[in-house]
Enzyme design. Structure first.
Site, PDB file in Angstrom:
ATOM      1  N   CYS A  39       0.868  -1.230  -0.125  1.00 49.70           N
ATOM      2  CA  CYS A  39      -0.035   0.142  -0.109  1.00 49.70           C
ATOM      3  C   CYS A  39       1.054   1.154   0.119  1.00 49.70           C
ATOM      4  CB  CYS A  39      -0.887   0.026   1.160  1.00 49.70           C
ATOM      5  SG  CYS A  39      -2.155   1.227   1.352  1.00 49.70           S
ATOM      6  N   PRO A  40       0.688   2.079  -0.904  1.00 52.52           N
ATOM      7  CA  PRO A  40      -0.486   2.351  -1.645  1.00 52.52           C
ATOM      8  C   PRO A  40      -0.482   2.011  -3.190  1.00 52.52           C
ATOM      9  CG  PRO A  40       0.335   4.488  -1.510  1.00 52.52           C
ATOM     10  CD  PRO A  40       1.204   3.378  -0.629  1.00 52.52           C
TER      11      PRO A  40
END
Length: 77
Positions: free
Chosen positions: A13-14
């Site tokens: 992430c992201p």
């Protein structure tokens, strides 16, 4: 039905969301995208991004090693 696949395995992430956004921007409304991730946080992040941006999550699959998210692209009315 056109189904494209995005391999987001080994991204944290992201990055799965950013790559999904980049891929969706190059697709037409009604096309389907399958995103394959190893970051289980994508199970929350990508559906949230889809809801905010008007795309439809068709299916999510969570197994021990991968997360698969299938979505339908919608670009404005």
């Amino acid at each position: 039905m056109i189904m494209e696949t995005l391999d987001a395995r080994n991204m944290l992430c992201p990055m799965p969301v950013i790559r999904t956004q980049d891929k969706v921007n190059g697709m037409a409304s009604g096309e389907m995208l399958e995103v394959v991730c190893t970051d289980h946080g994508a199970l929350n992040d990508i559906p949230t991004w889809c809801r905010i941006n008007g795309h439809t999550v068709v299916e999510t699959v969570d197994n021990d090693h991968e997360v698969i998210i299938r979505l339908e692209v919608h670009h404005g009315a």
